[in-house]
Enzyme design. Sequence first.
Site, PDB file in Angstrom:
ATOM      1  CD  GLU A  15      -3.269   4.516  -4.533  1.00  0.00           C
ATOM      2  OE1 GLU A  15      -4.286   3.767  -5.044  1.00  0.00           O
ATOM      3  OE2 GLU A  15      -2.583   4.820  -5.867  1.00  0.00           O
ATOM      4  N   PRO A  16      -6.168   6.240   0.066  1.00  0.00           N
ATOM      5  CG  PRO A  16      -7.973   8.376  -0.620  1.00  0.00           C
ATOM      6  CD  PRO A  16      -6.617   7.318  -1.002  1.00  0.00           C
ATOM      7  CB  SER A  47      -2.078  -3.154   4.960  1.00  0.00           C
ATOM      8  OG  SER A  47      -1.891  -3.145   6.419  1.00  0.00           O
ATOM      9  CB  ILE A  95       2.030  11.861   1.925  1.00  0.00           C
ATOM     10  CG1 ILE A  95       1.014  10.624   0.166  1.00  0.00           C
ATOM     11  CG2 ILE A  95       3.304  12.133   0.599  1.00  0.00           C
ATOM     12  CD1 ILE A  95       1.228   9.341   0.369  1.00  0.00           C
ATOM     13  CB  THR A  96       6.519  11.697   4.926  1.00  0.00           C
ATOM     14  OG1 THR A  96       5.719  11.043   6.610  1.00  0.00           O
ATOM     15  CG2 THR A  96       7.162  12.555   6.386  1.00  0.00           C
ATOM     16  CG  HIS A 141       6.704  10.651  35.086  1.00  0.00           C
ATOM     17  ND1 HIS A 141       7.372   9.956  34.155  1.00  0.00           N
ATOM     18  CD2 HIS A 141       7.799  11.781  35.558  1.00  0.00           C
ATOM     19  CE1 HIS A 141       8.582  10.696  34.312  1.00  0.00           C
ATOM     20  NE2 HIS A 141       8.953  11.504  34.098  1.00  0.00           N
ATOM     21  N   GLY A 144      -0.097  11.978  38.041  1.00  0.00           N
ATOM     22  CA  GLY A 144      -0.280  12.521  37.187  1.00  0.00           C
ATOM     23  C   GLY A 144       0.365  14.153  36.957  1.00  0.00           C
ATOM     24  CD  GLU A 177       9.256   4.150   6.565  1.00  0.00           C
ATOM     25  OE1 GLU A 177       9.723   2.973   6.460  1.00  0.00           O
ATOM     26  OE2 GLU A 177       9.832   5.564   7.284  1.00  0.00           O
TER      27      GLU A 177
HETATM   28  C1  LIG Z   1       2.011  10.246   9.937  1.00  0.00           C
HETATM   29  C2  LIG Z   1       1.599   8.513   9.013  1.00  0.00           C
HETATM   30  C3  LIG Z   1       2.401   9.617   7.893  1.00  0.00           C
HETATM   31  C4  LIG Z   1       2.847   8.301   7.124  1.00  0.00           C
HETATM   32  N1  LIG Z   1       3.735   8.146   6.609  1.00  0.00           N
HETATM   33  C5  LIG Z   1       3.220   7.696   4.893  1.00  0.00           C
HETATM   34  C6  LIG Z   1       4.420   8.290   3.256  1.00  0.00           C
HETATM   35  O1  LIG Z   1       5.136   9.048   3.541  1.00  0.00           O
HETATM   36  N2  LIG Z   1       4.287   7.865   2.371  1.00  0.00           N
HETATM   37  C7  LIG Z   1       2.776   6.688   2.389  1.00  0.00           C
HETATM   38  O2  LIG Z   1       2.713   6.063   0.965  1.00  0.00           O
HETATM   39  N3  LIG Z   1       2.726   6.649   3.745  1.00  0.00           N
HETATM   40  C8  LIG Z   1       2.454   7.032   4.678  1.00  0.00           C
HETATM   41  N4  LIG Z   1       2.163   6.815   5.965  1.00  0.00           N
HETATM   42  C9  LIG Z   1       0.967   5.296   5.494  1.00  0.00           C
HETATM   43  C10 LIG Z   1       0.637   4.321   6.770  1.00  0.00           C
HETATM   44  O3  LIG Z   1       1.830   3.741   5.931  1.00  0.00           O
HETATM   45  C11 LIG Z   1      -0.131   2.990   6.124  1.00  0.00           C
HETATM   46  O4  LIG Z   1      -1.497   4.247   7.019  1.00  0.00           O
HETATM   47  C12 LIG Z   1      -0.054   1.734   6.811  1.00  0.00           C
HETATM   48  O5  LIG Z   1       1.209   1.264   6.193  1.00  0.00           O
HETATM   49  C13 LIG Z   1      -1.421   1.557   7.776  1.00  0.00           C
HETATM   50  O6  LIG Z   1      -2.349   1.160   6.365  1.00  0.00           O
HETATM   51  P1  LIG Z   1      -3.841   2.115   6.955  1.00  0.00           P
HETATM   52  O7  LIG Z   1      -3.644   3.345   7.752  1.00  0.00           O
HETATM   53  O8  LIG Z   1      -4.413   1.917   5.525  1.00  0.00           O
HETATM   54  O9  LIG Z   1      -4.786   1.335   6.955  1.00  0.00           O
HETATM   55  P2  LIG Z   1      -5.234  -0.818   6.901  1.00  0.00           P
HETATM   56  O10 LIG Z   1      -4.226  -0.985   5.828  1.00  0.00           O
HETATM   57  O11 LIG Z   1      -6.502  -0.226   6.595  1.00  0.00           O
HETATM   58  O12 LIG Z   1      -5.096  -1.388   8.183  1.00  0.00           O
HETATM   59  C14 LIG Z   1      -5.557  -0.901   9.296  1.00  0.00           C
HETATM   60  C15 LIG Z   1      -5.089  -2.754  10.263  1.00  0.00           C
HETATM   61  O13 LIG Z   1      -5.427  -3.290   9.542  1.00  0.00           O
HETATM   62  C16 LIG Z   1      -4.770  -4.254   9.934  1.00  0.00           C
HETATM   63  N5  LIG Z   1      -5.054  -5.180   8.761  1.00  0.00           N
HETATM   64  C17 LIG Z   1      -4.451  -4.339   7.428  1.00  0.00           C
HETATM   65  N6  LIG Z   1      -4.185  -5.678   6.368  1.00  0.00           N
HETATM   66  C18 LIG Z   1      -3.923  -7.199   7.600  1.00  0.00           C
HETATM   67  C19 LIG Z   1      -3.751  -7.868   7.041  1.00  0.00           C
HETATM   68  N7  LIG Z   1      -3.834  -8.920   6.067  1.00  0.00           N
HETATM   69  N8  LIG Z   1      -4.197  -8.957   8.655  1.00  0.00           N
HETATM   70  C20 LIG Z   1      -3.861  -8.754   9.336  1.00  0.00           C
HETATM   71  N9  LIG Z   1      -4.027  -7.655   9.927  1.00  0.00           N
HETATM   72  C21 LIG Z   1      -4.078  -6.714   8.594  1.00  0.00           C
HETATM   73  C22 LIG Z   1      -3.022  -3.308   9.955  1.00  0.00           C
HETATM   74  O14 LIG Z   1      -1.907  -3.870  10.390  1.00  0.00           O
HETATM   75  C23 LIG Z   1      -3.466  -2.036  10.589  1.00  0.00           C
HETATM   76  O15 LIG Z   1      -3.503  -2.666  11.985  1.00  0.00           O
HETATM   77  C24 LIG Z   1       1.804   7.349   7.111  1.00  0.00           C
HETATM   78  C25 LIG Z   1       0.650   7.403   7.736  1.00  0.00           C
HETATM   79  C26 LIG Z   1       1.176   8.252   9.192  1.00  0.00           C
HETATM   80  C27 LIG Z   1      -0.015   8.236  10.028  1.00  0.00           C
END
Ligand SMILES: Cc1cc2nc3c(=O)[nH]c(=O)nc-3n(C[C@H](O)[C@H](O)[C@H](O)COP(=O)(O)OP(=O)(O)OC[C@H]3O[C@@H](n4cnc5c(N)ncnc54)[C@H](O)[C@@H]3O)c2cc1C
Length: 383
Positions: free
Chosen positions: A126-127, A131, A156-157, A339, A341, A364
């Site tokens: 969610e927004p 993690s 969401i994929t 590679h 340039g 994931e």
């Molecule tokens: C192309 C794409 C496809 C996706 N597909 C799906 C899908 O099908 N379904 C779905 O549900 N989600 C999906 N996701 C979401 C994806 O799983 C999340 O983007 C990912 O889990 C990270 O969450 P976030 O982007 O909110 O980053 P955040 O949770 O905000 O994390 C930002 C950074 O902070 C670090 N961080 C966060 N908490 C901690 C902590 N406690 N300790 C240390 N470091 C931390 C993270 O490792 C990361 O580097 C997808 C994302 C993308 C980009």
Amino acid sequence: MNFELNDEQRDIVNAAREFAEGEFPSYMEESDENETFPRALWKKGCELGFVGVFIKEEYGGAGLGYFEDSLISEEFWRVDPGCGLAVLAATFGSQLIQLFGSEEQKKKYLPPLIEGKAIMGSAITEPDAGSDVAGVATTAVLDGDFYAINGNKMFITNGSIADYVNVLCVTHPEAESRHRRHSVIVVETDREGFEANKLKGKLGIRASDTAEIALNNVRVPKENLVGIPGNGFKEFMEFFNVTRVHVCAQAVGAAQGALEKAIFHVKSRKQFGSLLAKFQVNQFKIAEMATRIEAGRTMYWRAAWLLDNGIPDHRLVAMAKWFCGEIAVYVANEVLQIHGGYGYLREYGVEKFYRDAKILEIYEGAKEIEKLVVARAILGKMN
Ligand SMILES: Cc1cc2nc3c(=O)[nH]c(=O)nc-3n(C[C@H](O)[C@H](O)[C@H](O)COP(=O)(O)OP(=O)(O)OC[C@H]3O[C@@H](n4cnc5c(N)ncnc54)[C@H](O)[C@@H]3O)c2cc1C
């Protein structure tokens, strides 16, 4: 464990390689350029039996393991990560149905994925909850025989092309543990109040659909709840034990594909009157990349073998997930550097691996989260 592939597994690898090398080139550029899902390619992948091989025979699948599914993914990502993901992620979520679904749910939702009649997704993020999966705030409130679902999902994929999606929702807000508050509910995307907006402008894997989803009072029969009410967090964690192995295969495949481009390049380009392959610095680069790929492959094969033998090791899966993702990013970077340039130009197909690989360290479970899982398994919970 026997590290030799058996005849059937070798046939699967050869068939997957032939399909990817033969079919992907007709789709990969246009899908990357315009961010379009290659629907015809996905259909062909289903017809030829590459999609959902881990689904049991009684639900239309081949009844193979997650290992065989990974071998296919490796071959697909070796040719093109975007197309590889688009075709195989059409089943994303079926693993959870197979693990925890009722007999009715399995019969209803699994066969169409194999037949190329349906695409699935899984909506956890969610927004404000990435993690922190237990922070998911979308609610599902029981109203008679239906759940009324409200909330927003992000990244969401297959979000805008799926026929049904596993949605992680809060059903037990009163539970003391934040890991006991959620349930998984399958939501058909044609239900009133379900809205998906495709996210455009991704760095890589642009053939794969990614969307944000709004659920506005979406009413879903209570039979759509998968597994045990209040157990959704745990169910998704077990699901990730399966799908993260698949991500390792993606990473090893992408790294292998990029490495092969570098091998070709150093054996054909001359500078200072010598092939690039004659410079020791490049020989070392090739050796290091090949070694890392081999290490990643060996690690995830073991994780897959344990999984298929009913003894999943979440610590090993987490280790392999961050390690293989990092290998793919490292290799794609080195291959582009080799590679020069030309690597920077689209024509050589190297910059695409560079863009595509990065997602492997994010989705994931970002690599930092995987390391937390590993550390927790070794040290115990420290905070
Ligand atoms: C192309 C794409 C496809 C996706 N597909 C799906 C899908 O099908 N379904 C779905 O549900 N989600 C999906 N996701 C979401 C994806 O799983 C999340 O983007 C990912 O889990 C990270 O969450 P976030 O982007 O909110 O980053 P955040 O949770 O905000 O994390 C930002 C950074 O902070 C670090 N961080 C966060 N908490 C901690 C902590 N406690 N300790 C240390 N470091 C931390 C993270 O490792 C990361 O580097 C997808 C994302 C993308 C980009």
